[in-house]
Write an enzyme that holds these catalytic residues in place. Sequence first.
Site, PDB file in Angstrom:
ATOM      1  N   ASP A 188       0.883  -1.155   0.000  1.00  0.00           N
ATOM      2  CA  ASP A 188       0.000   0.000   0.000  1.00  0.00           C
ATOM      3  C   ASP A 188       0.929   1.216   0.000  1.00  0.00           C
ATOM      4  O   ASP A 188       2.121   1.109   0.307  1.00  0.00           O
ATOM      5  CB  ASP A 188      -0.939  -0.002   1.221  1.00  0.00           C
TER       6      ASP A 188
HETATM    7  C1  BGC Z   1      -4.896   3.464   0.307  1.00  0.00           C
HETATM    8  C2  BGC Z   1      -5.044   2.520  -0.883  1.00  0.00           C
HETATM    9  C3  BGC Z   1      -4.846   3.282  -2.146  1.00  0.00           C
HETATM   10  C4  BGC Z   1      -3.497   3.976  -2.128  1.00  0.00           C
HETATM   11  C5  BGC Z   1      -3.217   4.790  -3.365  1.00  0.00           C
HETATM   12  C6  BGC Z   1      -3.604   4.261   0.241  1.00  0.00           C
HETATM   13  O1  BGC Z   1      -3.585   5.237   1.229  1.00  0.00           O
HETATM   14  O2  BGC Z   1      -4.926   2.716   1.492  1.00  0.00           O
HETATM   15  O3  BGC Z   1      -6.300   1.910  -0.852  1.00  0.00           O
HETATM   16  O4  BGC Z   1      -4.951   2.416  -3.238  1.00  0.00           O
HETATM   17  O5  BGC Z   1      -3.459   4.861  -1.014  1.00  0.00           O
HETATM   18  O6  BGC Z   1      -4.011   5.902  -3.417  1.00  0.00           O
END
Ligand code: BGC
Length: 682
Positions: free
Chosen positions: A231
């Site tokens: 993530d």
């Molecule tokens: C979120 C993800 C997301 C990623 C990119 C993260 O903070 O948890 O779900 O895909 O950011 O935006």
Amino acid sequence: MEEKIKKLINRMTLEEKASFCSGATLWKTKSIERLDIPSIMMTDGSYGLRKHTGEKDYLGIYQSEPATCFPSACALASAWDVALAEKVGKAIGKEGQSKNVSIILGPGANIKRSPLCGRNFEYFSEDPVLTGEMAAAWINGVQSQGVGASLKHYTAYNQEYERMTISAEIDERTLQEIYLSGFERVVKKAQPWTVMCAYNKVNGTFCSENKYLLSKLLKEEWGFEGFVVSDWDATNNRVDGLDAGLDLAMQGADGANDKRIVEAVKAGELDESVLDQAVANNLRILFKIIDNNKENASHDEEVHHAIAREVAADSIVLLKNEDGILPLNKEKLSKVAVLGAFAKKPRYQGGGSSRVNPTKLDCAYEEIVKLAGDAIEISYTQGYSIDNDNIDEITMKLARETAKDADTALVFVGLTEKHEPEGYDRTHMKLPSNQIELIEAVCSVQENVVVILTNGSPVTMTPWNEKAKGILETWLIGQAGGGAIADILFGNVNPSGKLAETLPIKLSDNPSYLNFPGKKGKVKYQEGIFVGYRYYDKKEMDVLYPFGYGLSYTTFEYSNLQISKKEMMDTDTLEVKVKVKNTGKIFGKEIVQLYVKDIECREIRPEKELKAFSKVILNPKEEKEVTFTLSQRDFAYYEEDINDWYVETGDFEILVGKSSREICLKDIVHITSNLNTCESNK
Ligand code: BGC
């Protein structure tokens, strides 16, 4: 392919290999021009594409390209329709292809442990089978367009509180049965091109460094063939992460991690073959992307808007319909009052990284006016402010007058974005006080009231749910939701959604209540496997509306349950057939649910567990036979003594019904384990 990858890796320097395991920018991977390796782009996309147009504004509130905003997972799951989930995935994949996006960061397959989790709207269900089936279909749809999906957030990311550091403390059985099995199902059924590991720790180890989760289970046992991506900024120790199976660290780093990898290999602390494996995993997907790239791909925004409307209508759950108040009867009604700011300014999606900039936006009020035509006069008053919870007496007086002056009142209420965004959890389940006041005020002067809810997570409904004759739970149904709500209200579409999560009477009924969101860096999942209906059923508790529940404008009758065997080995399969008939006067769709109950077991097991479901389309008087096939895993629980799934010899009930609390037919099968005792599997 593997030969080509091997050759390419042999031509890469150690530094190039290390750098290929982290991103270049917020959304892009690195290219290696010397070797003709291009960069790829990933964008968010839980329910629509969020292709960022700027490097700042991380949450993309203003800067993403217009894309169709489909119903979010909390709504889509209520459709219980895998074909529909696949259709949505296909449309999002098409949009990705036409916008040169290679990987779409979704869907979220986390389990809804608590109604308070800020990102519940991005997740499907409290049940891993429903979650797994819907997410797998969605991914199959996306990937059919030559675009990859990223199954997230692996795993046990069920709250926003301390999301980057909290350790979810979960026993192995619970982890396997509840928090992993949905992911496992998706990997086996849809083979996502990527899996995104979660921010949090599981039992003390960051998901991004968790060898057991990333390598042993995901890659070795489940056969995942793509790459694991972190993530965004979830990487803790990059070298440990790589060793654990984290192939790509996003977002783009400053190169420090690449250096650490190089140093670790040179110092003999990291086997170079581990790095090569990660590079190979990344390259395998890269080649897939290149092979599937469609030059000049395009899509039709109007067609996608129409799909969004169709899906939205099928996702709405009719919770209550006293005296058949719905569908609205055009012959009998002359004046309908629409109340509530959400009728004109819809809440249709969540906030945070999933946020979509919609191509257009329908509002329920206008769509109601359109469908009412000349036959019904539609009045409107705002009823409350979306910006604050203050109760304004003048607004309330106007609402009472407007409601009193009509034959029926439609009250639009729900949560605003500030109540349930990514980044923090709710602290209660209540609607804003000015909205509760509005419902009460309207109910005090009008006996024909329909409440239309928009929210990403359950809200408490007492005591007004006794007073309103009709209640529609519309969740967050995307940009075409306004039209879909009007379709349901006027009966152009017969509601067919059912709850993908239990609606508890009050927050303290929820099994995680005493252990949410944890403290001192840990959250103990003390309720174990008893999440959602598994808990409420076992405790014989009343709920507001049970898992799997939803009404229709027609009626269905179940008959003729047949099981292919009365006795079987656990290695055999069991065929279950049941007939479903539309006994009403209009076309409808029914979600047939199959649960299994282990009647007696050495370990405590839920009263019943969902194992299969099917959405059946039926004309009036039409009858269809539905067939389900159950196999070993559908009867098994995770036995910690042997670290494996195990079916204990004994009787199992096959329960078929309209909801988890409305079982229509049952039968019993006796199953003999292929192991004498579970000890012999050691
Ligand atoms: C979120 C993800 C997301 C990623 C990119 C993260 O903070 O948890 O779900 O895909 O950011 O935006």
